[in-house]
Motif scaffolding. Structure first.
Motif, mmCIF file in Angstrom:
data_model
loop_
_atom_site.group_PDB
_atom_site.id
_atom_site.type_symbol
_atom_site.label_atom_id
_atom_site.label_comp_id
_atom_site.label_asym_id
_atom_site.label_seq_id
_atom_site.Cartn_x
_atom_site.Cartn_y
_atom_site.Cartn_z
ATOM 1 N N MET A 125 0.827 -1.221 0.000
ATOM 2 C CA MET A 125 0.000 0.000 0.000
ATOM 3 C C MET A 125 0.856 1.264 0.000
ATOM 4 O O MET A 125 0.344 2.359 -0.238
ATOM 5 C CB MET A 125 -0.945 0.003 1.191
ATOM 6 C CG MET A 125 -2.188 -0.851 1.002
ATOM 7 S SD MET A 125 -3.274 -0.272 -0.338
ATOM 8 C CE MET A 125 -4.045 1.162 0.446
ATOM 9 N N ALA A 126 2.141 1.126 0.251
ATOM 10 C CA ALA A 126 3.041 2.282 0.152
ATOM 11 C C ALA A 126 3.027 2.857 -1.257
ATOM 12 O O ALA A 126 3.178 4.077 -1.441
ATOM 13 C CB ALA A 126 4.466 1.878 0.546
ATOM 14 N N PHE A 127 2.810 1.992 -2.275
ATOM 15 C CA PHE A 127 2.748 2.485 -3.653
ATOM 16 C C PHE A 127 1.455 3.263 -3.908
ATOM 17 O O PHE A 127 1.442 4.229 -4.667
ATOM 18 C CB PHE A 127 2.875 1.315 -4.625
ATOM 19 C CG PHE A 127 4.224 0.650 -4.574
ATOM 20 C CD1 PHE A 127 5.346 1.290 -5.091
ATOM 21 C CD2 PHE A 127 4.384 -0.592 -3.993
ATOM 22 C CE1 PHE A 127 6.594 0.697 -5.041
ATOM 23 C CE2 PHE A 127 5.624 -1.201 -3.934
ATOM 24 C CZ PHE A 127 6.738 -0.553 -4.456
ATOM 25 N N PHE A 128 0.349 2.845 -3.278
ATOM 26 C CA PHE A 128 -0.901 3.595 -3.387
ATOM 27 C C PHE A 128 -0.732 4.989 -2.787
ATOM 28 O O PHE A 128 -1.110 5.996 -3.386
ATOM 29 C CB PHE A 128 -2.020 2.833 -2.666
ATOM 30 C CG PHE A 128 -3.274 3.647 -2.470
ATOM 31 C CD1 PHE A 128 -4.182 3.807 -3.499
ATOM 32 C CD2 PHE A 128 -3.550 4.247 -1.244
ATOM 33 C CE1 PHE A 128 -5.344 4.555 -3.317
ATOM 34 C CE2 PHE A 128 -4.700 4.993 -1.052
ATOM 35 C CZ PHE A 128 -5.600 5.147 -2.095
ATOM 36 N N PHE A 129 -0.154 5.059 -1.602
ATOM 37 C CA PHE A 129 0.030 6.357 -0.957
ATOM 38 C C PHE A 129 1.072 7.199 -1.698
ATOM 39 O O PHE A 129 1.013 8.426 -1.645
ATOM 40 C CB PHE A 129 0.411 6.176 0.510
ATOM 41 C CG PHE A 129 -0.747 5.765 1.373
ATOM 42 C CD1 PHE A 129 -1.807 6.626 1.591
ATOM 43 C CD2 PHE A 129 -0.793 4.506 1.946
ATOM 44 C CE1 PHE A 129 -2.892 6.252 2.373
ATOM 45 C CE2 PHE A 129 -1.864 4.121 2.736
ATOM 46 C CZ PHE A 129 -2.917 4.991 2.947
ATOM 47 N N ALA A 130 2.002 6.544 -2.387
ATOM 48 C CA ALA A 130 2.974 7.296 -3.189
ATOM 49 C C ALA A 130 2.277 8.012 -4.340
ATOM 50 O O ALA A 130 2.600 9.161 -4.661
ATOM 51 C CB ALA A 130 4.059 6.360 -3.719
#
Length: 433
Positions: free
Chosen positions: A85-90
């Motif tokens: 989910m770090a990529f979603f928030f990125a």
């Protein structure tokens, strides 16, 4: 300004599909669902949830796994929620960064003033309703649910955009107003997650790893090549770095930054945020969902394009890992989250938007009426993705978390409320000419 219609549709379908599978599974076999979500992939001392936390989340049967004294467990749930989910928030951070930093950014200047006031109202209203009703229900309820005050502040940007187009039409200025509000809401949500919902005991010294990673990758692979190319229009050094190294140095720096967040106690899903501003970006942005955005080839936009489809798949698994709650779990936290979203969000957006537009004389976009503010608030009450995420970190695994998650899931009813409000208030749909 309506890029990536396919992204919104795919995002919606995959996320909803994952959530529906989780709901059905959990209501048929709750224990089996939890065991699947907490499947241990790797017992280690480097990455994952603390062993005691995982042991409690897994429940009956966790003792059958030989963890060999490992301190951490990389479970399927942790892999999705805390790492992928770090990529979603990125991606969310990329839109916020461009909206703030670029000369024509959506959150710069007077044009952003009224949406920013409306955003503030869309957060203050839900918090006031959530905590006020909890206090009214008694100290026991208040003490149990107070930590979830941020759950109803969220706005799901993709679903809100989808419903906003249905209610207002693609060409209505209220749709752009809604997008500005949602972007600002994302920015506030990221700050809230970082400050108010640390994942463990804080160890701020580890944030230096994130800071040094961000500064290092920016200086070596962004600033220095441009500095060396000063006065040379061919820009050989910058071109070589872009063509030969591409996003790999930033991905490596992102991994270090993510680890720094994990060890610092801040939620590691935010770990890529310090790296996003270091990527070379175009000198303008056309706005999220703008069709022209797909033709920008700077590294920041290129990275977003590469992440688009993987993030759609990640959101399927996010729905699968987090939406598995029993219908029997509906209780006070469910209604508090729903009241915060369905009552607090529209009233807050209307009150603060009206204050900015008229008493403060900041105005509304041409073609918008004051009644449109209430309808925008109804659309923005769809909390879903980020509300679900905040619920999962606000409360420990158990009845309160499940009830709060159900409130986030049921916020889809805001779409119906928005359509009805649009009809009652006689919103004039405007399609693109």
């Amino acid at each position: 300004m309506y890029r990536v219609w396919n992204f919104v549709l795919n995002y919606s379908i995959l996320l909803i599909l994952g959530a529906l599978i989780a709901l059905v599974w959990a209501n048929i076999d709750m224990e089996g669902y939890h065991h699947f979500a907490e499947t241990p992939l790797w017992f280690n001392d480097i990455v994952g949830a603390k062993y005691d936390h995982w042991f409690h989340a897994y429940g009956h049967g966790a003792e059958k796994y030989d963890h060999g004294g490992a301190e951490r467990v990389l479970s399927l749930h942790y892999l999705v929620n805390d790492l992928l989910m770090a990529f979603f928030f990125a991606i969310a951070a990329k839109e916020v960064w461009e909206a703030i930093i670029l000369k024509n950014g959506a959150l710069r200047g007077k044009k952003a003033a009224t949406p920013l006031f409306a955003t503030a109202g869309g957060m203050i209203g839900p918090i006031a309703i959530y905590l006020g009703l909890a206090f009214f229900l008694g100290s026991d309820v208040y003490d149990a649910v107070a930590r979830g005050w941020a759950i109803p502040t969220a706005t799901d940007i993709a679903f809100s955009y989808l419903v906003g187009r249905i209610v207002f039409g693609a060409g209505h200025p209220a749709v752009r107003f809604l997008l500005l509000l949602a972007i600002a809401d994302d920015a506030a949500g990221l700050i809230i997650l970082a400050i108010f919902y640390p994942e463990g005991d804080l160890a701020p010294i580890w944030l230096l790893l994130s800071v040094f990673s961000a500064v290092g990758v920016f200086v070596l692979f962004n600033w220095l090549p441009r500095r060396m190319d000063r006065g040379n229009q061919v820009r050989p050094n910058s071109t070589w770095v872009r063509n030969k190294l591409s996003f790999w140095p930033y991905l490596f720096a992102g991994a270090l930054s993510w680890y720094g967040f994990q060890e610092s106690g801040l939620h590691p899903a935010l770990g890529l945020l310090p790296i996003v501003p270091t990527l070379p970006h175009a000198d303008r942005a056309f706005g999220i969902f703008a069709e022209a955005e797909q033709y920008l080839t700077d590294l920041l936009n290129h990275s977003e394009h590469l992440l688009k489809h993987p993030v759609e798949v990640i959101l399927f698994f996010f729905g699968l890992m987090n939406a598995g709650v029993a219908f029997s779990s509906i209780s006070e936290p469910t209604w508090l989250v729903l009241a915060g979203l369905l009552i607090g969000k529209p009233l807050g957006v209307l009150a603060m938007g009206y204050l900015a537009a008229y008493p403060l004389k900041l105005g509304l976009p041409v073609g918008m009426k004051s009644s449109d503010l209430f309808v925008i608030g109804c659309v923005a009450a769809i909390g879903f993705t980020v509300s679900l995420f905040i619920a999962s970190v606000a409360f420990p695994v158990g009845a309160v978390q499940d009830a709060a998650k159900m409130g986030a899931l049921l916020s889809f009813f805001a779409a119906i409320m928005a359509i009805v409000a649009g009809k009652i208030l006689k919103v004039e749909k405007q399609e693109l000419s």
